[in-house]
Design an enzyme around this catalytic site. Structure first.
Site, PDB file in Angstrom:
ATOM      1  N   LEU A 287       4.435   6.647  -2.107  1.00 20.16           N
ATOM      2  CA  LEU A 287       5.600   7.166  -1.770  1.00 20.16           C
ATOM      3  C   LEU A 287       6.192   7.459  -4.004  1.00 20.16           C
ATOM      4  O   LEU A 287       6.814   8.255  -4.531  1.00 20.16           O
ATOM      5  CB  LEU A 287       6.391   5.725  -1.271  1.00 20.16           C
ATOM      6  CG  LEU A 287       6.822   5.992  -0.650  1.00 20.16           C
ATOM      7  CD1 LEU A 287       7.293   4.540   0.663  1.00 20.16           C
ATOM      8  CD2 LEU A 287       7.289   6.699   0.322  1.00 20.16           C
TER       9      LEU A 287
ATOM     10  N   PHE B 158       0.284  -1.737   0.032  1.00 22.26           N
ATOM     11  CA  PHE B 158       0.369  -0.384  -0.252  1.00 22.26           C
ATOM     12  C   PHE B 158       1.243   1.046   0.213  1.00 22.26           C
ATOM     13  O   PHE B 158       0.988   2.381  -0.417  1.00 22.26           O
ATOM     14  CB  PHE B 158      -1.306  -0.109   0.985  1.00 22.26           C
ATOM     15  CG  PHE B 158      -0.923   0.005   2.786  1.00 22.26           C
ATOM     16  CD1 PHE B 158      -0.118   1.588   2.773  1.00 22.26           C
ATOM     17  CD2 PHE B 158       0.068  -0.657   3.209  1.00 22.26           C
ATOM     18  CE1 PHE B 158       0.720   1.265   4.325  1.00 22.26           C
ATOM     19  CE2 PHE B 158       1.167  -0.529   4.304  1.00 22.26           C
ATOM     20  CZ  PHE B 158       0.832   0.716   5.127  1.00 22.26           C
ATOM     21  N   LYS B 159       2.063   0.992  -0.013  1.00 20.65           N
ATOM     22  CA  LYS B 159       2.905   2.440   0.233  1.00 20.65           C
ATOM     23  C   LYS B 159       2.950   2.781  -0.908  1.00 20.65           C
ATOM     24  O   LYS B 159       3.724   4.188  -0.796  1.00 20.65           O
ATOM     25  CB  LYS B 159       3.861   1.764   1.010  1.00 20.65           C
ATOM     26  CG  LYS B 159       3.918   1.965   2.658  1.00 20.65           C
ATOM     27  CD  LYS B 159       5.153   1.205   3.709  1.00 20.65           C
ATOM     28  CE  LYS B 159       4.743   0.611   5.027  1.00 20.65           C
ATOM     29  NZ  LYS B 159       5.538   0.706   5.980  1.00 20.65           N
ATOM     30  N   ASP B 160       2.956   1.980  -1.866  1.00 20.28           N
ATOM     31  CA  ASP B 160       3.664   2.647  -3.288  1.00 20.28           C
ATOM     32  C   ASP B 160       2.155   3.834  -3.696  1.00 20.28           C
ATOM     33  O   ASP B 160       2.461   4.830  -4.025  1.00 20.28           O
ATOM     34  CB  ASP B 160       3.313   2.001  -4.374  1.00 20.28           C
ATOM     35  CG  ASP B 160       4.006  -0.008  -4.557  1.00 20.28           C
ATOM     36  OD1 ASP B 160       5.368   0.500  -4.020  1.00 20.28           O
ATOM     37  OD2 ASP B 160       3.329  -0.930  -4.425  1.00 20.28           O
TER      38      ASP B 160
ATOM     39  N   THR C 279       8.336  -0.447   3.165  1.00 23.60           N
ATOM     40  CA  THR C 279       8.839   1.131   2.982  1.00 23.60           C
ATOM     41  C   THR C 279      10.378   0.457   2.252  1.00 23.60           C
ATOM     42  O   THR C 279      10.014   2.043   1.028  1.00 23.60           O
ATOM     43  CB  THR C 279       8.869   1.650   4.402  1.00 23.60           C
ATOM     44  OG1 THR C 279       8.238   1.380   5.175  1.00 23.60           O
ATOM     45  CG2 THR C 279       9.640   2.870   4.156  1.00 23.60           C
TER      46      THR C 279
END
Length: 182
Positions: free
Chosen positions: A109, A104-106, A137
């Site tokens: 970021l 989900f950090k895509d 991350t």
């Protein structure tokens, strides 16, 4: 108690000088009509509207902002970027894993990297980003800046304590600006 900064200042500072997080001085009040209109937007369309509220066209003109966000989401595997799966009995699941690293950090970021590069290119500057990670991350951060000419990334990971796929996502990138240490 930290001094006031604009979006660019917050982006490059990370944490506020008092060790806290930056917060907007005011949160925009959205009327029902706006919320109804936004409910029909795609995820990238909604991100464009929300970012415009907080960044300001004096820092990133609207057309540039839209291009940056389009670029940020261009490598996602689902055309909607995030997808709502409608299951039985009114249960819905929001799929946040369609980015390059499946994390989900895509989502955040990929945008952050575009904003960083935008300001760095304008000022002809270079930064080195250091990441300590236990997995997703680092992968998402590497993916978002790999190959960028004005950003080097150093990733520190606990070798043998990430999932195998996460470790491989970080240790097999062969770009000059990516430096991974386990």
């Amino acid at each position: 108690m930290a001094p006031r900064v604009d979006f660019e200042g917050a982006l490059f500072s990370g944490y506020a000088s008092d060790g806290g997080l930056f917060m907007p001085e005011e949160l925009p009040q959205l009327d029902r009509e706006t919320l109804c209109q936004w409910s029909a937007l795609s995820y990238p369309g909604l991100v464009k509207e929300l970012c415009a509220l907080f960044i300001g066209s004096e820092l990133i003109p609207k057309d540039d902002l839209n291009d940056l966000i389009d670029r940020a989401f261009s490598r996602f595997r689902h055309r909607e970027v995030v997808h709502m799966s409608r299951l039985r009995n009114g249960l819905n699941v929001l799929e946040l894993w369609h980015g390059v690293t499946y994390a989900f950090k895509d989502l955040s970021l990929s945008c952050t990297a575009q904003f960083l590069q935008y300001f760095l290119e304008k000022k002809e500057k270079h930064v080195t980003v250091v990441i300590g990670t236990s997995g997703d991350t680092g992968s998402a951060a590497i993916e978002s800046v790999q190959g960028a000419k004005n950003v080097d990334i150093i990733v520190l990971l606990p070798k043998g304590h990430c999932t195998k796929i996460q470790e491989l996502q970080m240790t097999t990138v062969l770009k000059e600006n990516v430096h991974v240490f386990g």
